[in-house]
Write a protein that holds these residues in place. Structure first.
Motif, PDB file in Angstrom:
ATOM      1  N   ARG A 295      -1.120   4.797   0.514  1.00  0.00           N
ATOM      2  CA  ARG A 295      -2.301   4.897   1.378  1.00  0.00           C
ATOM      3  C   ARG A 295      -2.263   6.189   2.186  1.00  0.00           C
ATOM      4  NH1 ARG A 295      -4.001  -0.154   4.812  1.00  0.00           N
ATOM      5  NH2 ARG A 295      -5.174  -0.538   2.886  1.00  0.00           N
TER       6      ARG A 295
ATOM      7  N   SER B 141      -1.846  -3.164  -3.424  1.00  0.00           N
ATOM      8  CA  SER B 141      -2.642  -1.946  -3.333  1.00  0.00           C
ATOM      9  C   SER B 141      -4.117  -2.298  -3.405  1.00  0.00           C
ATOM     10  CB  SER B 141      -2.287  -0.974  -4.461  1.00  0.00           C
ATOM     11  OG  SER B 141      -3.119   0.172  -4.412  1.00  0.00           O
TER      12      SER B 141
ATOM     13  N   GLU C  45      -4.670   2.536  -9.231  1.00  0.00           N
ATOM     14  CA  GLU C  45      -3.229   2.537  -9.012  1.00  0.00           C
ATOM     15  C   GLU C  45      -2.576   1.317  -9.640  1.00  0.00           C
ATOM     16  OE1 GLU C  45      -1.375   4.134  -5.290  1.00  0.00           O
ATOM     17  OE2 GLU C  45      -1.231   2.004  -4.830  1.00  0.00           O
TER      18      GLU C  45
ATOM     19  N   GLU D 240       0.832  -1.213   0.000  1.00  0.00           N
ATOM     20  CA  GLU D 240       0.000   0.000   0.000  1.00  0.00           C
ATOM     21  C   GLU D 240       0.868   1.265   0.000  1.00  0.00           C
ATOM     22  OE1 GLU D 240      -3.158  -0.148  -0.390  1.00  0.00           O
ATOM     23  OE2 GLU D 240      -3.527  -2.266  -0.012  1.00  0.00           O
TER      24      GLU D 240
END
Length: 522
Positions: free
Chosen positions: A429, A457, A462, A426
């Motif tokens: 984030r 992710s 993304e 991630e």
């Protein structure tokens, strides 16, 4: 008679040590409205929210609540008493107390000085159910995962029966079901005449739940838009002055070379089974799927943090990666999901964090009894410049940085070790769009320089925009691999939800479940 706005921020300015962070900011929140407050990290959102909740006082201008200017002695306690509740990304729970004790912190029912635990739990249960938590109220809060803790924070805010609820990046650590629970609470509150200020870096969430969007840039309001009268591109332009299409760099060209790291039949008990991966120099590989399908454990296994079985090879030779020390020897670097507890040491300075993995190289004769301060300063200055880390000085505590700059520190510290494989969980984030763009372009440059990059992710856009290939996990097994023209949001979502490879736009083929980790190719 027309009701006044629930809240008005009128021509508010605020400075810290001569640095002006807000410039005559004005906004309103109407009864029964969800207002999205949008902007990059450092745009002034947190300062505006701190003025509303009484953590700060404005230098000029005023905050008006229910038609009355708030008093000079405005404070968080008075704001709560006036019906303003808030939930922030930073947790305020005591991990050693029960969930119920945290929900009603400061208002425990007692008799003769003894807390009535049974009554406390019964009062907490409907609030927990309201936010989608089916847990024992007597459970110690510290045993909950990050997403559960965030929902307990929401239940705690609802315990005060707020008429204005501030949600500041509360969804960044939540899965889809948990986000849906938050949205349900927001809609219930709005239907009952309450109001919400909603802050998120996830553009889809902003458009899914808000009625209006107020955009901040460099401490000033650039525009307020009705949701129906704007779109993603318009909001991004107002935030950063660039088109959304400029967000992702160009992907790799040409045929891939031989894998740098191969994993075969990688299995982490209870998390994933039979996972096959090829990490190729110059390529960004993504692990897709719904949250909790084993993606995190795959990365932890490759860095020696999770016990696993299967075969791992580096440069074609078997590699036993049973600890982070062994992974680092194979020049594997890992940036974990929770940067504040695992990625950086928040109580230490930027300098300390950036230098930590390189202490042996910074010590004369590689003896860790001393560190060359000159070499350390040069290293820190180079990394700060290369990743454009915004800090007052290298001595600044890392916890004082924005989330995006903390993430840059978590990544930058590994670069002097010359990693060949970079694992990121991630990576963006809770980070604003401008900083996301910087990280995307940095990861592509690192790949172009010969690094193999693997990311997880929960952001479908993304994965599609950044990765050269995405392996989709479902219940711990790879069920599809998408690349080139097959790598689309629709195909990725279909495979994530159905657990089946997409053979064409209208059909799916179920994976062969007779063999763990079997792969169905699109």
């Amino acid at each position: 008679m027309t009701r006044p706005p629930v809240l008005s921020v009128e021509q508010v300015s605020k400075s810290f040590a001569g640095n002006q962070v807000l410039r005559e900011v004005s906004l309103t929140v109407e009864p029964g409205e969800v207002l999205a407050l949008v902007g990059e990290n450092g745009a002034g959102k947190s300062t505006v929210l701190s003025l509303i909740t009484g953590l700060l006082a404005p230098d000029s201008g005023q905050v008006v609540h229910d038609g009355t200017p708030v008093p000079r002695a405005w404070s968080p306690h008075r704001a709560r008493a006036a019906g303003i509740g808030s939930v922030h990304q930073e947790l305020s729970l005591n991990p050693h107390q029960s969930v119920a004790e945290n929900v009603f912190l400061g208002a425990w029912p007692s008799r003769h000085g003894l807390v009535r635990s049974r009554e406390l739990a019964e009062r907490a249960r409907p609030l927990l159910e309201r936010v989608g938590l089916d847990i024992d109220p007597n459970l110690r809060a510290g045993r909950l995962p990050l997403g559960g803790l965030q929902l307990v924070e929401l239940a705690k805010a609802l315990a005060g029966r707020p008429r204005l609820l501030i949600l500041d990046e509360v969804t960044s650590a939540l899965d889809e079901d948990q986000v849906a629970s938050v949205f349900r609470v927001v809609r219930e509150l709005r239907a009952d005449g309450g109001s919400v200020i909603f802050v998120s870096h996830r553009m889809a969430e902003l458009f899914a739940i808000s009625d209006r969007l107020t955009v901040l840039k460099d401490g000033a309001v650039t525009a307020t838009r009705e949701r129906e009268q704007t779109d993603h591109d318009d909001v991004v332009r107002l935030m950063i002055g660039r088109e959304l299409s400029d967000l992702f760099p160009a992907k790799a060209n040409g045929s891939p070379s031989e894998p740098l790291l191969q994993a075969r039949d990688l299995t982490v008990p209870g998390a994933c089974a039979g996972v096959d991966l090829d990490l190729v120099p110059g390529r960004v590989l993504g692990l897709g799927g719904l949250q909790g399908q084993g993606q995190r454990e795959v990365l932890r296994a490759l860095f020696g943090l999770a016990r696993h079985t299967g075969r791992i090879a580096v440069d074609g030779r078997p590699a036993r990666i049973t600890s982070p020390r062994r992974a680092i020897r194979h020049r594997i670097a890992y940036v974990p999901e929770d940067r504040k507890t695992e990625g950086v040491h928040t109580a230490r300075s930027v300098r300390d964090n950036l230098a930590l993995p390189s202490l042996r190289e910074l010590a004369p004769a590689r003896r860790l009894t001393t560190v060359s301060r000159g070499a350390e300063s040069r290293l820190v200055a180079e990394l700060t410049k290369r990743l454009r880390i915004k800090a007052a000085s290298p001595a600044q505590e890392t916890r004082r940085l924005s989330g995006g700059n903390q993430q840059k520190v978590a990544l930058a510290k590994w670069l002097p070790t010359a990693p060949r494989v970079l694992l990121l969980a991630e990576p963006t984030r809770g980070i604003d769009i401008g900083t996301k763009r910087e990280i995307y372009h940095l990861l592509r440059r690192l790949a172009d320089e010969g690094m193999a990059v693997l990311i997880t992710s929960g952001d479908t856009m993304e994965l599609v925009g950044l990765c050269d290939e995405v392996a989709v996990l479902y219940e711990g097994a790879v069920v599809d691999r998408l690349a080139g023209s097959d790598l689309t949001e629709e195909r990725l979502v279909r495979a994530s939800v159905t657990g089946a490879a997409v053979t064409d736009i209208g059909a799916t083929s179920a994976p062969d479940t007779s063999a763990p980790g079997s792969v169905a190719r699109a």
